[in-house]
Write a protein that holds these residues in place. Structure first.
Motif, PDB file in Angstrom:
ATOM      1  N   ILE A  57       6.438 -14.742   5.764  1.00  0.00           N
ATOM      2  CA  ILE A  57       6.173 -13.340   6.108  1.00  0.00           C
ATOM      3  C   ILE A  57       6.994 -12.485   5.159  1.00  0.00           C
ATOM      4  O   ILE A  57       8.080 -12.876   4.734  1.00  0.00           O
ATOM      5  CB  ILE A  57       6.572 -13.022   7.567  1.00  0.00           C
ATOM      6  CG1 ILE A  57       5.754 -13.871   8.558  1.00  0.00           C
ATOM      7  CG2 ILE A  57       6.367 -11.539   7.884  1.00  0.00           C
ATOM      8  CD1 ILE A  57       6.179 -13.689  10.009  1.00  0.00           C
ATOM      9  N   ALA A  58       6.497 -11.304   4.832  1.00  0.00           N
ATOM     10  CA  ALA A  58       7.255 -10.366   4.001  1.00  0.00           C
ATOM     11  C   ALA A  58       7.341  -9.016   4.690  1.00  0.00           C
ATOM     12  O   ALA A  58       6.374  -8.553   5.297  1.00  0.00           O
ATOM     13  CB  ALA A  58       6.619 -10.220   2.629  1.00  0.00           C
ATOM     14  N   ILE A  59       8.516  -8.399   4.599  1.00  0.00           N
ATOM     15  CA  ILE A  59       8.711  -7.021   5.045  1.00  0.00           C
ATOM     16  C   ILE A  59       8.650  -6.150   3.793  1.00  0.00           C
ATOM     17  O   ILE A  59       9.427  -6.353   2.858  1.00  0.00           O
ATOM     18  CB  ILE A  59      10.065  -6.839   5.746  1.00  0.00           C
ATOM     19  CG1 ILE A  59      10.199  -7.801   6.928  1.00  0.00           C
ATOM     20  CG2 ILE A  59      10.244  -5.398   6.209  1.00  0.00           C
ATOM     21  CD1 ILE A  59      11.583  -7.821   7.557  1.00  0.00           C
ATOM     22  N   SER A  60       7.746  -5.190   3.778  1.00  0.00           N
ATOM     23  CA  SER A  60       7.551  -4.427   2.549  1.00  0.00           C
ATOM     24  C   SER A  60       6.815  -3.128   2.832  1.00  0.00           C
ATOM     25  O   SER A  60       6.227  -2.951   3.911  1.00  0.00           O
ATOM     26  CB  SER A  60       6.749  -5.270   1.545  1.00  0.00           C
ATOM     27  OG  SER A  60       6.442  -4.537   0.378  1.00  0.00           O
ATOM     28  N   TYR A  61       6.840  -2.251   1.852  1.00  0.00           N
ATOM     29  CA  TYR A  61       5.891  -1.141   1.871  1.00  0.00           C
ATOM     30  C   TYR A  61       4.500  -1.720   1.673  1.00  0.00           C
ATOM     31  O   TYR A  61       4.334  -2.791   1.080  1.00  0.00           O
ATOM     32  CB  TYR A  61       6.212  -0.137   0.769  1.00  0.00           C
ATOM     33  CG  TYR A  61       7.567   0.520   0.909  1.00  0.00           C
ATOM     34  CD1 TYR A  61       7.840   1.342   1.989  1.00  0.00           C
ATOM     35  CD2 TYR A  61       8.564   0.310  -0.038  1.00  0.00           C
ATOM     36  CE1 TYR A  61       9.085   1.942   2.136  1.00  0.00           C
ATOM     37  CE2 TYR A  61       9.813   0.902   0.096  1.00  0.00           C
ATOM     38  CZ  TYR A  61      10.070   1.719   1.186  1.00  0.00           C
ATOM     39  OH  TYR A  61      11.296   2.302   1.333  1.00  0.00           O
ATOM     40  N   ASP A  62       3.502  -1.023   2.157  1.00  0.00           N
ATOM     41  CA  ASP A  62       2.128  -1.525   2.071  1.00  0.00           C
ATOM     42  C   ASP A  62       1.552  -1.251   0.686  1.00  0.00           C
ATOM     43  O   ASP A  62       0.627  -0.466   0.508  1.00  0.00           O
ATOM     44  CB  ASP A  62       1.263  -0.881   3.155  1.00  0.00           C
ATOM     45  CG  ASP A  62      -0.053  -1.617   3.342  1.00  0.00           C
ATOM     46  OD1 ASP A  62      -0.294  -2.603   2.621  1.00  0.00           O
ATOM     47  OD2 ASP A  62      -0.834  -1.203   4.221  1.00  0.00           O
ATOM     48  N   ILE A  63       2.123  -1.939  -0.297  1.00  0.00           N
ATOM     49  CA  ILE A  63       1.706  -1.771  -1.693  1.00  0.00           C
ATOM     50  C   ILE A  63       1.551  -3.157  -2.313  1.00  0.00           C
ATOM     51  O   ILE A  63       2.459  -3.987  -2.236  1.00  0.00           O
ATOM     52  CB  ILE A  63       2.749  -0.964  -2.499  1.00  0.00           C
ATOM     53  CG1 ILE A  63       2.916   0.440  -1.907  1.00  0.00           C
ATOM     54  CG2 ILE A  63       2.342  -0.870  -3.970  1.00  0.00           C
ATOM     55  CD1 ILE A  63       4.014   1.253  -2.551  1.00  0.00           C
ATOM     56  N   PRO A 114       2.948  15.763   4.240  1.00  0.00           N
ATOM     57  CA  PRO A 114       2.380  14.735   5.130  1.00  0.00           C
ATOM     58  C   PRO A 114       1.645  13.621   4.389  1.00  0.00           C
ATOM     59  O   PRO A 114       1.718  12.451   4.782  1.00  0.00           O
ATOM     60  CB  PRO A 114       1.421  15.533   6.026  1.00  0.00           C
ATOM     61  CG  PRO A 114       1.973  16.927   6.014  1.00  0.00           C
ATOM     62  CD  PRO A 114       2.519  17.120   4.627  1.00  0.00           C
ATOM     63  N   ARG A 115       0.937  13.963   3.329  1.00  0.00           N
ATOM     64  CA  ARG A 115       0.154  12.954   2.610  1.00  0.00           C
ATOM     65  C   ARG A 115       1.032  11.963   1.850  1.00  0.00           C
ATOM     66  O   ARG A 115       0.538  10.952   1.350  1.00  0.00           O
ATOM     67  CB  ARG A 115      -0.812  13.642   1.635  1.00  0.00           C
ATOM     68  CG  ARG A 115      -1.936  14.401   2.335  1.00  0.00           C
ATOM     69  CD  ARG A 115      -2.804  15.151   1.363  1.00  0.00           C
ATOM     70  NE  ARG A 115      -3.531  14.258   0.456  1.00  0.00           N
ATOM     71  CZ  ARG A 115      -4.379  14.696  -0.470  1.00  0.00           C
ATOM     72  NH1 ARG A 115      -4.592  16.011  -0.614  1.00  0.00           N
ATOM     73  NH2 ARG A 115      -5.002  13.838  -1.247  1.00  0.00           N
ATOM     74  N   ALA A 116       2.317  12.235   1.749  1.00  0.00           N
ATOM     75  CA  ALA A 116       3.209  11.370   0.973  1.00  0.00           C
ATOM     76  C   ALA A 116       3.765  10.211   1.788  1.00  0.00           C
ATOM     77  O   ALA A 116       4.426   9.333   1.236  1.00  0.00           O
ATOM     78  CB  ALA A 116       4.358  12.188   0.400  1.00  0.00           C
ATOM     79  N   THR A 117       3.506  10.187   3.092  1.00  0.00           N
ATOM     80  CA  THR A 117       4.059   9.105   3.911  1.00  0.00           C
ATOM     81  C   THR A 117       3.366   7.768   3.604  1.00  0.00           C
ATOM     82  O   THR A 117       2.239   7.730   3.115  1.00  0.00           O
ATOM     83  CB  THR A 117       3.897   9.408   5.411  1.00  0.00           C
ATOM     84  OG1 THR A 117       2.501   9.551   5.709  1.00  0.00           O
ATOM     85  CG2 THR A 117       4.635  10.678   5.790  1.00  0.00           C
ATOM     86  N   THR A 118       4.066   6.671   3.888  1.00  0.00           N
ATOM     87  CA  THR A 118       3.490   5.337   3.755  1.00  0.00           C
ATOM     88  C   THR A 118       4.068   4.461   4.853  1.00  0.00           C
ATOM     89  O   THR A 118       4.951   4.889   5.608  1.00  0.00           O
ATOM     90  CB  THR A 118       3.775   4.735   2.366  1.00  0.00           C
ATOM     91  OG1 THR A 118       2.988   3.562   2.174  1.00  0.00           O
ATOM     92  CG2 THR A 118       5.243   4.382   2.204  1.00  0.00           C
ATOM     93  N   ASP A 119       3.570   3.234   4.959  1.00  0.00           N
ATOM     94  CA  ASP A 119       4.001   2.349   6.033  1.00  0.00           C
ATOM     95  C   ASP A 119       4.893   1.227   5.519  1.00  0.00           C
ATOM     96  O   ASP A 119       4.701   0.728   4.406  1.00  0.00           O
ATOM     97  CB  ASP A 119       2.783   1.709   6.725  1.00  0.00           C
ATOM     98  CG  ASP A 119       1.920   2.727   7.448  1.00  0.00           C
ATOM     99  OD1 ASP A 119       2.474   3.760   7.882  1.00  0.00           O
ATOM    100  OD2 ASP A 119       0.704   2.483   7.589  1.00  0.00           O
ATOM    101  N   ILE A 120       5.850   0.825   6.332  1.00  0.00           N
ATOM    102  CA  ILE A 120       6.537  -0.446   6.144  1.00  0.00           C
ATOM    103  C   ILE A 120       5.832  -1.450   7.047  1.00  0.00           C
ATOM    104  O   ILE A 120       5.583  -1.174   8.235  1.00  0.00           O
ATOM    105  CB  ILE A 120       8.029  -0.350   6.512  1.00  0.00           C
ATOM    106  CG1 ILE A 120       8.748   0.578   5.516  1.00  0.00           C
ATOM    107  CG2 ILE A 120       8.691  -1.716   6.505  1.00  0.00           C
ATOM    108  CD1 ILE A 120      10.229   0.750   5.795  1.00  0.00           C
ATOM    109  N   ILE A 121       5.486  -2.593   6.482  1.00  0.00           N
ATOM    110  CA  ILE A 121       4.645  -3.552   7.192  1.00  0.00           C
ATOM    111  C   ILE A 121       5.240  -4.959   7.181  1.00  0.00           C
ATOM    112  O   ILE A 121       6.152  -5.257   6.401  1.00  0.00           O
ATOM    113  CB  ILE A 121       3.236  -3.622   6.561  1.00  0.00           C
ATOM    114  CG1 ILE A 121       3.343  -4.120   5.105  1.00  0.00           C
ATOM    115  CG2 ILE A 121       2.532  -2.290   6.653  1.00  0.00           C
ATOM    116  CD1 ILE A 121       2.018  -4.522   4.497  1.00  0.00           C
TER     117      ILE A 121
END
Length: 298
Positions: free
Chosen positions: A151-157, A270-277
């Motif tokens: 499993i990896a913890i990362s930004y969704d990139i 607001p559009r600059a947000t991203t997820d950590i997944i």
């Protein structure tokens, strides 16, 4: 003959032929080896001859009425064949102990996420050995695909294709500024304000591509003056007034790695947000224990 040449030739031989070689070497007798292997002596003799023809030299010296002897070259072949058979047996039996469960993490956020996650997993699953692994986006994707990480913890990139994901949280970026930067006194800033000043982006292709796509979607044209590989390099450059840095990772400290003070300002667009997944390979076999670990991390 060099070892690499021997290995190349051996690729054309079967494990059964290696068993023949080892059995003959152990017994020094075609009759005894045939009995052990449950094959006829003529069949065994033909098989050994074909092996020697393939290798281009003799493994054994066979004389009628005399015990079979192993040639100097043959000792090398027998040793390699024996090792190969032992390895094959080990593969079929499975590992002696379960391999560690590897948790990958994007390099920039590892100090905040990896150690606490490993500690939590070790407490919740004491019978499992857990190991951490840091990496950039492309490295983590390759690790998951090729089985080096579970499993990896990362930004969704960078996790396109056969990957599954589960959202941990949504994060907003920040701007790193020198203390005398015109925007340093603001409580928050918009991306539209930042593009008026030279900026620093990360050198990693996927990271820069993500930011450039964001600017393009908002029809903004950033002035990229510098690129940094690491978070601390970006913060240091920003603290010394080279340009402003933009990052989704930000330490709580108000000084750079070299002790220079800097200012961290939230970016409120607001559009600059991203997820950590949490990301993992979609090709994994179903595993209840894996799901339990996944739930513990989410």
């Amino acid at each position: 003959m060099f070892d690499d040449d021997i290995i190349s030739l051996m690729l054309y031989l079967t494990l059964r032929q290696y068993e023949y070689i080892v059995a003959v070497a152990d017994t020094c007798s075609l009759t005894d080896a045939a009995t052990r292997l449950h094959v006829s002596q003529p069949s065994l003799s033909v098989a050994i001859t074909r092996v020697e023809q393939r290798l281009g030299t003799s493994v054994f010296v066979r004389r009628k009425g005399a015990p079979i002897k192993i040639t100097p070259f043959g000792y090398n072949i027998v040793a390699k064949a024996r090792d190969l058979l032992q390895l094959a047996a080990k593969i079929e039996q499975g590992p002696d102990a379960a391999p560690p469960f590897v948790l990958g993490c994007f390099e920039d956020i590892a100090p905040w996420h990896l150690a606490p996650a490993l500690e939590r997993l070790s407490i919740d699953f004491p019978a499992i050995t857990f190991k951490g692994r840091e990496g950039r986006f492309t490295e983590l994707a390759a690790d998951l695909t090729e089985g080096r990480a579970d499993i990896a913890i990362s930004y969704d990139i960078g996790f396109e294709g056969n990957f599954e994901r589960r959202k941990i949280k949504t994060v907003a970026p920040v701007a790193f500024l020198a203390t005398d930067h015109p925007l340093a006194g603001k409580a928050s800033v918009e991306l539209e304000e930042l593009v008026n000043y030279p900026m620093i982006l990360f050198t990693e292709d996927l990271s820069e591509e993500f930011m450039r796509n964001l600017f393009e979607e908002m029809r903004l044209s950033p002035i990229v003056k510098e690129r940094a590989r690491s978070l601390e390099m970006m913060r240091s450059l920003a603290a010394h007034g080279v340009a402003l840095g933009i990052s989704y990772s930000h330490p709580p400290s108000d000084t750079s790695y070299d002790g220079k003070p800097l200012v961290t300002v939230p970016i409120s667009t607001p559009r600059a947000t991203t997820d950590i997944i949490l990301a993992w390979s979609g090709l994994r076999e179903p595993d209840p224990q894996f799901n339990e670990i996944l739930n513990a991390l989410a």
